[in-house]
Write a protein that holds these residues in place. Sequence first.
Motif, PDB file in Angstrom:
ATOM      1  N   PHE A   1      39.943  32.080  33.465  1.00 34.78           N
ATOM      2  CA  PHE A   1      38.721  32.848  33.219  1.00 34.78           C
ATOM      3  C   PHE A   1      38.992  34.350  33.188  1.00 34.78           C
ATOM      4  CE2 PHE A   1      36.534  28.908  34.508  1.00 34.78           C
ATOM      5  CZ  PHE A   1      35.746  28.765  33.369  1.00 34.78           C
ATOM      6  N   PHE A   2      39.918  34.837  33.997  1.00 31.48           N
ATOM      7  CA  PHE A   2      40.289  36.252  33.905  1.00 31.48           C
ATOM      8  C   PHE A   2      40.922  36.546  32.545  1.00 31.48           C
ATOM      9  CE2 PHE A   2      40.333  36.608  38.689  1.00 31.48           C
ATOM     10  CZ  PHE A   2      39.355  37.588  38.745  1.00 31.48           C
ATOM     11  N   LEU A   3      41.772  35.651  32.067  1.00 33.77           N
ATOM     12  CA  LEU A   3      42.412  35.864  30.763  1.00 33.77           C
ATOM     13  C   LEU A   3      41.394  35.826  29.627  1.00 33.77           C
ATOM     14  CD1 LEU A   3      45.662  33.760  31.215  1.00 33.77           C
ATOM     15  CD2 LEU A   3      45.431  36.251  31.212  1.00 33.77           C
ATOM     16  N   MET A   4      40.349  35.016  29.764  1.00 40.36           N
ATOM     17  CA  MET A   4      39.299  34.947  28.741  1.00 40.36           C
ATOM     18  C   MET A   4      38.270  36.060  28.914  1.00 40.36           C
ATOM     19  SD  MET A   4      38.583  30.880  28.305  1.00 40.36           S
ATOM     20  CE  MET A   4      38.337  30.512  30.043  1.00 40.36           C
ATOM     21  N   ASP A   5      38.418  36.890  29.962  1.00 37.85           N
ATOM     22  CA  ASP A   5      37.494  37.976  30.285  1.00 37.85           C
ATOM     23  C   ASP A   5      36.083  37.455  30.517  1.00 37.85           C
ATOM     24  OD1 ASP A   5      36.976  40.629  30.921  1.00 37.85           O
ATOM     25  OD2 ASP A   5      36.410  41.144  28.877  1.00 37.85           O
ATOM     26  N   VAL A   6      36.003  36.320  31.203  1.00 42.71           N
ATOM     27  CA  VAL A   6      34.716  35.732  31.566  1.00 42.71           C
ATOM     28  C   VAL A   6      34.480  36.027  33.041  1.00 42.71           C
ATOM     29  CG1 VAL A   6      33.418  33.588  31.807  1.00 42.71           C
ATOM     30  CG2 VAL A   6      34.920  33.914  29.846  1.00 42.71           C
ATOM     31  N   ASP A   7      33.389  36.718  33.330  1.00 41.86           N
ATOM     32  CA  ASP A   7      33.061  37.092  34.705  1.00 41.86           C
ATOM     33  C   ASP A   7      32.451  35.896  35.422  1.00 41.86           C
ATOM     34  OD1 ASP A   7      32.786  38.666  36.946  1.00 41.86           O
ATOM     35  OD2 ASP A   7      30.887  39.540  36.288  1.00 41.86           O
ATOM     36  N   VAL A   8      33.251  35.200  36.197  1.00 42.82           N
ATOM     37  CA  VAL A   8      32.837  33.981  36.882  1.00 42.82           C
ATOM     38  C   VAL A   8      32.436  34.290  38.312  1.00 42.82           C
ATOM     39  CG1 VAL A   8      33.661  31.753  37.735  1.00 42.82           C
ATOM     40  CG2 VAL A   8      34.326  32.529  35.481  1.00 42.82           C
ATOM     41  N   LYS A   9      31.375  33.683  38.749  1.00 48.30           N
ATOM     42  CA  LYS A   9      30.957  33.747  40.151  1.00 48.30           C
ATOM     43  C   LYS A   9      31.113  32.343  40.731  1.00 48.30           C
ATOM     44  CE  LYS A   9      29.719  37.989  39.813  1.00 48.30           C
ATOM     45  NZ  LYS A   9      30.707  38.957  40.185  1.00 48.30           N
ATOM     46  N   LEU A  10      31.509  32.282  41.985  1.00 50.31           N
ATOM     47  CA  LEU A  10      31.682  30.988  42.630  1.00 50.31           C
ATOM     48  C   LEU A  10      31.114  31.040  44.035  1.00 50.31           C
ATOM     49  CD1 LEU A  10      34.715  30.987  44.558  1.00 50.31           C
ATOM     50  CD2 LEU A  10      35.132  32.052  42.351  1.00 50.31           C
ATOM     51  N   THR A  11      30.667  29.913  44.513  1.00 51.04           N
ATOM     52  CA  THR A  11      30.147  29.860  45.878  1.00 51.04           C
ATOM     53  C   THR A  11      31.270  29.475  46.820  1.00 51.04           C
ATOM     54  OG1 THR A  11      29.477  27.554  45.591  1.00 51.04           O
ATOM     55  CG2 THR A  11      27.808  29.245  45.190  1.00 51.04           C
ATOM     56  N   ILE A  12      31.188  30.033  48.015  1.00 54.57           N
ATOM     57  CA  ILE A  12      32.195  29.753  49.035  1.00 54.57           C
ATOM     58  C   ILE A  12      31.539  29.916  50.399  1.00 54.57           C
ATOM     59  CG2 ILE A  12      33.030  32.139  49.188  1.00 54.57           C
ATOM     60  CD1 ILE A  12      35.905  30.895  49.285  1.00 54.57           C
ATOM     61  N   LYS A  13      32.055  29.238  51.394  1.00 57.65           N
ATOM     62  CA  LYS A  13      31.491  29.376  52.741  1.00 57.65           C
ATOM     63  C   LYS A  13      31.469  30.843  53.165  1.00 57.65           C
ATOM     64  CE  LYS A  13      32.474  26.675  56.134  1.00 57.65           C
ATOM     65  NZ  LYS A  13      33.170  25.886  57.144  1.00 57.65           N
ATOM     66  N   LYS A  14      30.355  31.250  53.731  1.00 58.40           N
ATOM     67  CA  LYS A  14      30.170  32.652  54.116  1.00 58.40           C
ATOM     68  C   LYS A  14      31.306  33.163  54.999  1.00 58.40           C
ATOM     69  CE  LYS A  14      26.870  35.715  56.307  1.00 58.40           C
ATOM     70  NZ  LYS A  14      25.604  35.818  57.021  1.00 58.40           N
ATOM     71  N   GLU A  15      31.829  32.316  55.851  1.00 58.93           N
ATOM     72  CA  GLU A  15      32.898  32.726  56.771  1.00 58.93           C
ATOM     73  C   GLU A  15      34.141  33.235  56.031  1.00 58.93           C
ATOM     74  OE1 GLU A  15      30.001  30.325  58.822  1.00 58.93           O
ATOM     75  OE2 GLU A  15      31.139  29.904  57.001  1.00 58.93           O
ATOM     76  N   TRP A  16      34.411  32.713  54.844  1.00 56.93           N
ATOM     77  CA  TRP A  16      35.573  33.153  54.068  1.00 56.93           C
ATOM     78  C   TRP A  16      35.426  34.587  53.569  1.00 56.93           C
ATOM     79  CZ3 TRP A  16      40.307  31.211  53.427  1.00 56.93           C
ATOM     80  CH2 TRP A  16      40.511  29.881  53.803  1.00 56.93           C
ATOM     81  N   THR A  17      34.194  35.061  53.431  1.00 56.50           N
ATOM     82  CA  THR A  17      33.984  36.415  52.907  1.00 56.50           C
ATOM     83  C   THR A  17      33.895  37.465  54.002  1.00 56.50           C
ATOM     84  OG1 THR A  17      31.583  36.180  52.875  1.00 56.50           O
ATOM     85  CG2 THR A  17      32.782  35.516  50.888  1.00 56.50           C
ATOM     86  N   THR A  18      33.872  37.059  55.261  1.00 54.15           N
ATOM     87  CA  THR A  18      33.752  38.017  56.357  1.00 54.15           C
ATOM     88  C   THR A  18      35.077  38.295  57.069  1.00 54.15           C
ATOM     89  OG1 THR A  18      33.118  36.247  57.873  1.00 54.15           O
ATOM     90  CG2 THR A  18      31.330  37.428  56.775  1.00 54.15           C
ATOM     91  N   ILE A  19      36.129  37.590  56.719  1.00 55.46           N
ATOM     92  CA  ILE A  19      37.448  37.808  57.323  1.00 55.46           C
ATOM     93  C   ILE A  19      38.020  39.120  56.787  1.00 55.46           C
ATOM     94  CG2 ILE A  19      39.797  36.887  57.549  1.00 55.46           C
ATOM     95  CD1 ILE A  19      38.570  34.088  56.956  1.00 55.46           C
ATOM     96  N   PRO A  20      38.475  40.031  57.666  1.00 55.33           N
ATOM     97  CA  PRO A  20      39.052  41.287  57.178  1.00 55.33           C
ATOM     98  C   PRO A  20      40.193  41.037  56.188  1.00 55.33           C
ATOM     99  CG  PRO A  20      38.756  41.372  59.547  1.00 55.33           C
ATOM    100  CD  PRO A  20      38.472  39.946  59.124  1.00 55.33           C
ATOM    101  N   VAL A  21      40.288  41.816  55.185  1.00 51.77           N
ATOM    102  CA  VAL A  21      41.266  41.779  54.098  1.00 51.77           C
ATOM    103  C   VAL A  21      41.074  40.524  53.225  1.00 51.77           C
ATOM    104  CG1 VAL A  21      43.688  41.883  53.416  1.00 51.77           C
ATOM    105  CG2 VAL A  21      42.921  43.161  55.411  1.00 51.77           C
ATOM    106  N   LEU A  22      41.160  39.340  53.802  1.00 54.17           N
ATOM    107  CA  LEU A  22      40.984  38.110  53.035  1.00 54.17           C
ATOM    108  C   LEU A  22      39.583  38.056  52.422  1.00 54.17           C
ATOM    109  CD1 LEU A  22      42.075  35.409  52.053  1.00 54.17           C
ATOM    110  CD2 LEU A  22      41.238  34.392  54.174  1.00 54.17           C
ATOM    111  N   GLY A  23      38.583  38.509  53.159  1.00 56.28           N
ATOM    112  CA  GLY A  23      37.213  38.518  52.653  1.00 56.28           C
ATOM    113  C   GLY A  23      37.072  39.373  51.403  1.00 56.28           C
ATOM    114  N   ALA A  24      37.696  40.546  51.416  1.00 54.02           N
ATOM    115  CA  ALA A  24      37.659  41.429  50.245  1.00 54.02           C
ATOM    116  C   ALA A  24      38.373  40.791  49.055  1.00 54.02           C
ATOM    117  CB  ALA A  24      38.290  42.774  50.584  1.00 54.02           C
TER     118      ALA A  24
END
Length: 111
Positions: free
Chosen positions: A56-79
């Motif tokens: 999807f990055f190669l096709m320049d398609v801006d994809v959004k995906l759902t993930i457990k909230k905890e994965w987005t709050t971990i320092p560095v990994l979340g970003a």
Amino acid sequence: MTARKTSTFWYLFSKFWFKITGWRLGPQVPADIKKSMMIAAPHTSNWDFMFARAAFFLMDVDVKLTIKKEWTTIPVLGALVRSLGAWPWTAARTTASWMAWCSSLRSATNW
């Protein structure tokens, strides 16, 4: 030349990833498709995400995906996870929370 919709860093990384793994990109998403939803299941391995997201990055398609909230709050990994298009999802099993999330998805400007 039009501006990229997705990250240049991830585009270049994806080109590198496909090169070293021997993959190549098939047909592109038609330009007249403005919004769509893709459900990727079942996962056959942990590598499915890497190849799908890189495509999807190669096709320049801006994809959004759902993930457990905890994965987005971990320092560095979340970003890192958010830079790949992750939208945090709280796993509450209520209709109200699902409807609220769908409402925020519909009103998102970059969706």
